[in-house]
Design a protein around this motif. Structure first.
Motif, PDB file in Angstrom:
ATOM      1  N   PRO A 163       0.812  -1.231   0.000  1.00  0.00           N
ATOM      2  CA  PRO A 163       0.000   0.000   0.000  1.00  0.00           C
ATOM      3  C   PRO A 163       0.842   1.276   0.000  1.00  0.00           C
ATOM      4  O   PRO A 163       0.355   2.329  -0.402  1.00  0.00           O
ATOM      5  CB  PRO A 163      -0.818  -0.121   1.298  1.00  0.00           C
ATOM      6  N   MET A 164       2.097   1.195   0.436  1.00  0.00           N
ATOM      7  CA  MET A 164       2.964   2.369   0.451  1.00  0.00           C
ATOM      8  C   MET A 164       3.484   2.716  -0.945  1.00  0.00           C
ATOM      9  O   MET A 164       3.931   3.839  -1.182  1.00  0.00           O
ATOM     10  CB  MET A 164       4.151   2.138   1.393  1.00  0.00           C
ATOM     11  N   ARG A 165       3.456   1.747  -1.859  1.00  0.00           N
ATOM     12  CA  ARG A 165       3.986   1.988  -3.204  1.00  0.00           C
ATOM     13  C   ARG A 165       2.955   1.765  -4.297  1.00  0.00           C
ATOM     14  O   ARG A 165       3.288   1.881  -5.482  1.00  0.00           O
ATOM     15  CB  ARG A 165       5.198   1.083  -3.448  1.00  0.00           C
ATOM     16  N   ARG A 166       1.725   1.482  -3.932  1.00  0.00           N
ATOM     17  CA  ARG A 166       0.707   1.191  -4.940  1.00  0.00           C
ATOM     18  C   ARG A 166       0.450   2.379  -5.850  1.00  0.00           C
ATOM     19  O   ARG A 166       0.071   2.230  -7.008  1.00  0.00           O
ATOM     20  CB  ARG A 166      -0.582   0.745  -4.251  1.00  0.00           C
ATOM     21  N   TRP A 167       0.678   3.592  -5.313  1.00  0.00           N
ATOM     22  CA  TRP A 167       0.457   4.798  -6.115  1.00  0.00           C
ATOM     23  C   TRP A 167       1.381   4.851  -7.334  1.00  0.00           C
ATOM     24  O   TRP A 167       1.090   5.556  -8.315  1.00  0.00           O
ATOM     25  CB  TRP A 167       0.672   6.050  -5.258  1.00  0.00           C
ATOM     26  N   LYS A 168       2.487   4.106  -7.279  1.00  0.00           N
ATOM     27  CA  LYS A 168       3.428   4.098  -8.397  1.00  0.00           C
ATOM     28  C   LYS A 168       2.906   3.318  -9.603  1.00  0.00           C
ATOM     29  O   LYS A 168       3.480   3.404 -10.695  1.00  0.00           O
ATOM     30  CB  LYS A 168       4.762   3.468  -7.964  1.00  0.00           C
ATOM     31  N   LEU A 169       1.837   2.562  -9.409  1.00  0.00           N
ATOM     32  CA  LEU A 169       1.324   1.692 -10.467  1.00  0.00           C
ATOM     33  C   LEU A 169       0.092   2.333 -11.088  1.00  0.00           C
ATOM     34  O   LEU A 169      -0.941   2.476 -10.445  1.00  0.00           O
ATOM     35  CB  LEU A 169       0.977   0.317  -9.878  1.00  0.00           C
ATOM     36  N   SER A 170       0.198   2.728 -12.348  1.00  0.00           N
ATOM     37  CA  SER A 170      -0.901   3.363 -13.061  1.00  0.00           C
ATOM     38  C   SER A 170      -1.368   2.476 -14.212  1.00  0.00           C
ATOM     39  O   SER A 170      -0.731   1.468 -14.548  1.00  0.00           O
ATOM     40  CB  SER A 170      -0.454   4.720 -13.616  1.00  0.00           C
ATOM     41  N   THR A 171      -2.480   2.877 -14.815  1.00  0.00           N
ATOM     42  CA  THR A 171      -2.974   2.110 -15.969  1.00  0.00           C
ATOM     43  C   THR A 171      -1.967   2.160 -17.116  1.00  0.00           C
ATOM     44  O   THR A 171      -1.846   1.195 -17.884  1.00  0.00           O
ATOM     45  CB  THR A 171      -4.328   2.667 -16.432  1.00  0.00           C
ATOM     46  N   THR A 172      -1.242   3.289 -17.230  1.00  0.00           N
ATOM     47  CA  THR A 172      -0.211   3.387 -18.260  1.00  0.00           C
ATOM     48  C   THR A 172       0.912   2.395 -18.002  1.00  0.00           C
ATOM     49  O   THR A 172       1.455   1.787 -18.932  1.00  0.00           O
ATOM     50  CB  THR A 172       0.356   4.818 -18.313  1.00  0.00           C
ATOM     51  N   ASP A 173       1.253   2.207 -16.725  1.00  0.00           N
ATOM     52  CA  ASP A 173       2.287   1.218 -16.384  1.00  0.00           C
ATOM     53  C   ASP A 173       1.859  -0.180 -16.825  1.00  0.00           C
ATOM     54  O   ASP A 173       2.671  -0.963 -17.334  1.00  0.00           O
ATOM     55  CB  ASP A 173       2.551   1.215 -14.877  1.00  0.00           C
ATOM     56  N   LEU A 174       0.586  -0.507 -16.603  1.00  0.00           N
ATOM     57  CA  LEU A 174       0.104  -1.841 -16.947  1.00  0.00           C
ATOM     58  C   LEU A 174       0.165  -2.085 -18.459  1.00  0.00           C
ATOM     59  O   LEU A 174       0.312  -3.225 -18.901  1.00  0.00           O
ATOM     60  CB  LEU A 174      -1.332  -2.023 -16.434  1.00  0.00           C
TER      61      LEU A 174
END
Length: 265
Positions: A163-174
């Motif tokens: 949860p501390m790093r979830r913000w780093k994952l975006s739809t663009t990343d996927l």
């Protein structure tokens, strides 16, 4: 990885390199040099964590990170490089680009955020733009952080569970997972057109983050002929005698509660 650098060895060498970065910064300041370092690469390749280590002990007024958001409506009508020019360093400054004008050669063309004409215009103009920067006297270094598809997916999964790093994952990343080969082709074309003698690309193998950080920082330092500059002598003045000032009682001010006192030792 069997040849992973031991933590103690990594931390000792990182500390040494960071001390050298401070020396480099003082040289840049005293000489009025201008340094631009471009960090590009796959999503989750370790660009951000490397930038953090590079900047950790540098003066934030002299060394700053440029991480530009998506362009607004007005910026979309400007010359593509225009908004990046505004973030270039003045004399004595270092700018670290956490992604840069190379967005057009990667995410924009792969995901359809620019036209084919805009893309080909970028490939033509980018080497000209960078030659202009170098001719102006700017020191320009470009690093591409390369990560395998297996390691990238593993890092994405670890972010999902943290949860501390979830913000780093975006739809663009996927999209990086489902369009891996599209990004690979775009990167190859980018290298063909923009790997120029005046501003070559340097690839950083970043499957091992510790190793990649040390390698990148060491290369940056080795590539610049900086010298030790003695800082100005600073002497702490003697404290003058008291003139009768009395500090107000504590109960007349609001103090932050002592949260630390509630912790068990």
């Amino acid at each position: 990885m069997s040849d992973r650098i031991p933590k103690k060895v990594y931390e000792k060498e990182l500390s040494r390199l960071q001390a050298e970065l401070v020396t480099l910064q003082e040289w840049v300041r005293s000489r009025g040099e201008r340094l631009v370092v471009v960090f590009e690469g796959r999503d989750a390749a370790g660009k951000g964590s490397t930038i953090t280590r590079v900047r950790q002990y540098l003066n934030p007024r002299m060394a700053r990170v440029a991480a530009l958001p998506a362009p607004g409506d007005r910026e979309r009508t400007q010359w593509y490089f225009q908004r990046y020019v505004a973030h270039l360093p003045a004399a004595g400054e270092i700018v670290l680009f956490d992604r840069s004008w190379y967005n057009r050669a990667g995410v924009e063309i792969v995901l359809g955020y620019c036209t084919r004409d805009e893309y080909h215009r970028f490939l033509h103009q980018c080497p000209i733009f960078e030659r202009m920067l170098v001719e102006e006297g700017i020191i320009l270094r470009k690093y591409w952080f390369s990560v395998s598809d297996e390691e990238q997916e593993a890092r994405f999964r670890s972010r999902l569970d943290d949860p501390m790093r979830r913000w780093k994952l975006s739809t663009t990343d996927l999209e990086s997972v489902t369009r891996w080969e599209d990004y690979s082709r775009a990167k190859d074309q980018m290298m063909v057109h923009t790997d120029i003698p005046e501003a070559p690309w340097w690839v950083v193998d970043s499957d091992d983050k510790r190793r990649s950080r040390l390698n990148m920082i060491a290369h940056l330092l080795d590539s610049i002929p900086y010298e030790q500059v003695e800082p100005p002598t600073i002497e702490l003045p003697p404290r003058p005698p008291s003139t009768g000032y009395v500090r107000p009682p504590k109960d007349t001010q609001r103090y932050v509660p002592d949260h630390a006192a509630t912790l068990s030792t």
